[in-house]
Design a protein around this motif. Structure first.
Motif, PDB file in Angstrom:
ATOM      1  N   SER A  40       0.669  -1.276  -0.036  1.00 22.24           N
ATOM      2  CA  SER A  40      -0.004  -0.092   0.025  1.00 22.24           C
ATOM      3  C   SER A  40       1.035   1.305   0.098  1.00 22.24           C
ATOM      4  N   PRO A  41       0.467   2.378  -0.736  1.00 20.95           N
ATOM      5  CA  PRO A  41       1.433   3.391  -0.758  1.00 20.95           C
ATOM      6  C   PRO A  41       1.032   4.418   0.397  1.00 20.95           C
ATOM      7  N   SER A  42       2.240   5.411   0.429  1.00 22.17           N
ATOM      8  CA  SER A  42       1.796   6.248   1.631  1.00 22.17           C
ATOM      9  C   SER A  42       0.876   7.176   1.238  1.00 22.17           C
ATOM     10  N   ARG A  43       0.512   8.028   2.270  1.00 24.58           N
ATOM     11  CA  ARG A  43      -0.258   9.090   2.160  1.00 24.58           C
ATOM     12  C   ARG A  43       0.303  10.290   0.846  1.00 24.58           C
ATOM     13  N   ILE A  44       1.697  10.676   1.326  1.00 21.38           N
ATOM     14  CA  ILE A  44       2.339  11.407   0.480  1.00 21.38           C
ATOM     15  C   ILE A  44       2.649  10.734  -1.230  1.00 21.38           C
ATOM     16  N   HIS A  45       2.727   9.682  -1.331  1.00 24.97           N
ATOM     17  CA  HIS A  45       2.677   9.173  -2.602  1.00 24.97           C
ATOM     18  C   HIS A  45       1.364   9.295  -3.095  1.00 24.97           C
ATOM     19  N   GLN A  46       0.371   9.056  -2.689  1.00 34.72           N
ATOM     20  CA  GLN A  46      -0.954   9.127  -2.889  1.00 34.72           C
ATOM     21  C   GLN A  46      -1.328  10.546  -3.468  1.00 34.72           C
ATOM     22  N   GLU A  47      -0.934  11.548  -2.593  1.00 36.43           N
ATOM     23  CA  GLU A  47      -1.215  13.002  -2.867  1.00 36.43           C
ATOM     24  C   GLU A  47      -0.385  13.289  -4.294  1.00 36.43           C
ATOM     25  N   ILE A  48       0.768  12.606  -4.483  1.00 32.80           N
ATOM     26  CA  ILE A  48       1.579  13.287  -5.823  1.00 32.80           C
ATOM     27  C   ILE A  48       0.797  12.597  -6.625  1.00 32.80           C
ATOM     28  N   SER A  49       0.439  11.254  -6.465  1.00 32.11           N
ATOM     29  CA  SER A  49      -0.200  10.555  -7.769  1.00 32.11           C
ATOM     30  C   SER A  49      -1.580  11.381  -8.097  1.00 32.11           C
ATOM     31  N   ALA A  50      -2.311  11.845  -7.078  1.00 34.16           N
ATOM     32  CA  ALA A  50      -3.594  12.450  -7.323  1.00 34.16           C
ATOM     33  C   ALA A  50      -3.284  13.689  -7.950  1.00 34.16           C
ATOM     34  N   ARG A  51      -2.115  14.647  -7.812  1.00 35.12           N
ATOM     35  CA  ARG A  51      -2.114  15.712  -8.309  1.00 35.12           C
ATOM     36  C   ARG A  51      -1.730  15.467  -9.715  1.00 35.12           C
ATOM     37  N   LEU A  52      -0.853  14.500 -10.139  1.00 38.04           N
ATOM     38  CA  LEU A  52      -0.315  14.232 -11.575  1.00 38.04           C
ATOM     39  C   LEU A  52      -1.756  13.823 -12.224  1.00 38.04           C
ATOM     40  N   GLU A  53      -2.439  12.921 -11.830  1.00 36.60           N
ATOM     41  CA  GLU A  53      -3.824  12.481 -12.387  1.00 36.60           C
ATOM     42  C   GLU A  53      -4.601  13.696 -12.744  1.00 36.60           C
ATOM     43  N   MET A  54      -4.774  14.579 -11.979  1.00 40.23           N
ATOM     44  CA  MET A  54      -5.578  15.764 -12.438  1.00 40.23           C
ATOM     45  C   MET A  54      -5.024  16.385 -13.771  1.00 40.23           C
ATOM     46  N   LEU A  55      -3.485  16.429 -13.594  1.00 39.30           N
ATOM     47  CA  LEU A  55      -3.168  17.007 -14.695  1.00 39.30           C
ATOM     48  C   LEU A  55      -3.224  16.365 -16.104  1.00 39.30           C
ATOM     49  N   LEU A  56      -3.190  14.912 -15.789  1.00 38.77           N
ATOM     50  CA  LEU A  56      -3.238  14.030 -17.100  1.00 38.77           C
ATOM     51  C   LEU A  56      -4.549  13.855 -17.433  1.00 38.77           C
ATOM     52  N   PHE A  57      -5.698  13.891 -16.675  1.00 34.91           N
ATOM     53  CA  PHE A  57      -7.101  14.111 -16.963  1.00 34.91           C
ATOM     54  C   PHE A  57      -7.418  15.365 -17.911  1.00 34.91           C
ATOM     55  N   GLU A  58      -6.752  16.570 -17.327  1.00 29.25           N
ATOM     56  CA  GLU A  58      -7.082  17.743 -18.269  1.00 29.25           C
ATOM     57  C   GLU A  58      -6.559  17.456 -19.511  1.00 29.25           C
ATOM     58  N   VAL A  59      -5.261  17.073 -19.639  1.00 23.04           N
ATOM     59  CA  VAL A  59      -4.630  16.876 -21.127  1.00 23.04           C
ATOM     60  C   VAL A  59      -5.165  15.639 -21.831  1.00 23.04           C
ATOM     61  N   VAL A  60      -5.521  14.869 -21.342  1.00 27.52           N
ATOM     62  CA  VAL A  60      -5.848  13.562 -22.159  1.00 27.52           C
ATOM     63  C   VAL A  60      -7.380  13.248 -22.134  1.00 27.52           C
ATOM     64  N   ARG A  61      -8.163  13.297 -20.872  1.00 22.69           N
ATOM     65  CA  ARG A  61      -9.632  12.884 -21.026  1.00 22.69           C
ATOM     66  C   ARG A  61     -10.484  14.138 -21.537  1.00 22.69           C
ATOM     67  N   ARG A  62     -10.030  15.229 -21.065  1.00 20.15           N
ATOM     68  CA  ARG A  62     -11.154  16.203 -21.427  1.00 20.15           C
ATOM     69  C   ARG A  62     -10.848  16.574 -22.955  1.00 20.15           C
ATOM     70  N   THR A  63      -9.648  16.410 -23.451  1.00 24.47           N
ATOM     71  CA  THR A  63      -9.520  16.618 -24.960  1.00 24.47           C
ATOM     72  C   THR A  63      -9.977  15.392 -25.748  1.00 24.47           C
ATOM     73  N   GLY A  64     -10.259  14.303 -25.163  1.00 25.36           N
ATOM     74  CA  GLY A  64     -10.642  13.250 -26.015  1.00 25.36           C
ATOM     75  C   GLY A  64      -9.451  12.587 -26.615  1.00 25.36           C
ATOM     76  N   ARG A  65      -8.219  12.497 -26.161  1.00 19.80           N
ATOM     77  CA  ARG A  65      -6.964  12.157 -26.687  1.00 19.80           C
ATOM     78  C   ARG A  65      -6.765  10.710 -26.155  1.00 19.80           C
ATOM     79  N   GLY A  66      -7.414  10.160 -25.354  1.00 21.61           N
ATOM     80  CA  GLY A  66      -7.224   8.849 -24.628  1.00 21.61           C
ATOM     81  C   GLY A  66      -7.836   8.653 -23.433  1.00 21.61           C
ATOM     82  N   TRP A  67      -7.332   7.692 -22.522  1.00 24.89           N
ATOM     83  CA  TRP A  67      -7.695   7.233 -21.398  1.00 24.89           C
ATOM     84  C   TRP A  67      -6.671   7.152 -20.406  1.00 24.89           C
ATOM     85  N   VAL A  68      -7.104   7.799 -19.056  1.00 31.45           N
ATOM     86  CA  VAL A  68      -5.927   8.003 -18.044  1.00 31.45           C
ATOM     87  C   VAL A  68      -6.674   6.626 -16.852  1.00 31.45           C
ATOM     88  N   TYR A  69      -5.579   6.144 -16.506  1.00 28.03           N
ATOM     89  CA  TYR A  69      -5.946   5.211 -15.296  1.00 28.03           C
ATOM     90  C   TYR A  69      -4.790   5.225 -14.106  1.00 28.03           C
TER      91      TYR A  69
END
Length: 189
Positions: A40-69
């Motif tokens: 299981s990842p740490s809280r800090i690991h999860q926080e960094i991952s969540a911040r990066l996922e939000m960036l990916l979501f904006e660039v990839v999902r909202r523009t219809g370029r693909g999928w983020v998981y």
């Protein structure tokens, strides 16, 4: 199969591994045939991952370029190698890699946030396996040193394209709209 977790459990086929994991506690990866628990990842690991996922979501999902998981989701690189990257992107042109239960083959972009117990695996075996499988871009984020490294695939291996520590910005080669500001990613952690 009733092996204890302490014993090495090996699989040569993904389907056998997947059936086995359904009866095991926690999450598992398959590294060259050997089943390994994924801590299981740490809280800090999860926080960094969540911040990066939000960036990916904006660039990839909202523009219809693909999928983020995000993890845990199996990425079957080969029959005997299955990882669960922290974050991954599959571009629309590779939609044929999406399966109901997993990703079949290489995602286009993978981000791993290092944890002390898995850093060696992320920096060596996974990096090699991701390049061999065809991942185009690989980001490694180290919460302890506050360093981010961006690798791009050349031939069948990765080349370090850019890195920054504590501050600065890194821009994706694969997704030029994706720019990561290190101060924002590591703020208040």
């Amino acid at each position: 199969m009733s092996e204890s977790v302490a014993e090495k459990v090996r699989f040569s086929r993904y389907e056998d591994f997947r059936r086995w994991t359904e009866t095991q506690p926690g999450y598992w990866i398959l590294v060259h045939g050997e089943a390994m628990p994924s801590p299981s990842p740490s809280r800090i690991h999860q926080e960094i991952s969540a911040r990066l996922e939000m960036l990916l979501f904006e660039v990839v999902r909202r523009t219809g370029r693909g999928w983020v998981y995000d993890a845990p989701l199996d990425v079957k690189l080969r029959e005997d190698t299955v990882y669960q990257p922290d974050l991954l992107v599959v571009l629309r042109e590779h939609a044929d890699r999406l399966r109901p239960t997993h990703i079949e083959g290489a995602p286009d972009l993978i981000i791993e946030v290092l944890s002390p117990t898995t850093a060696h695996l992320d920096l060596w075996e996974k990096r090699y396996d991701y390049a061999q499988a065809g991942v185009q871009e690989y980001w490694v984020v180290d919460p302890e040193s506050r360093r981010v490294e961006l690798y791009v695939r050349e031939g069948e291996q990765f080349r370090l394209h850019a890195s920054a520590q504590h501050s600065g910005r890194l821009r994706s080669v694969l997704l030029p709209d994706l720019e990561v500001d290190l101060e924002t990613i590591f703020r208040d952690l």
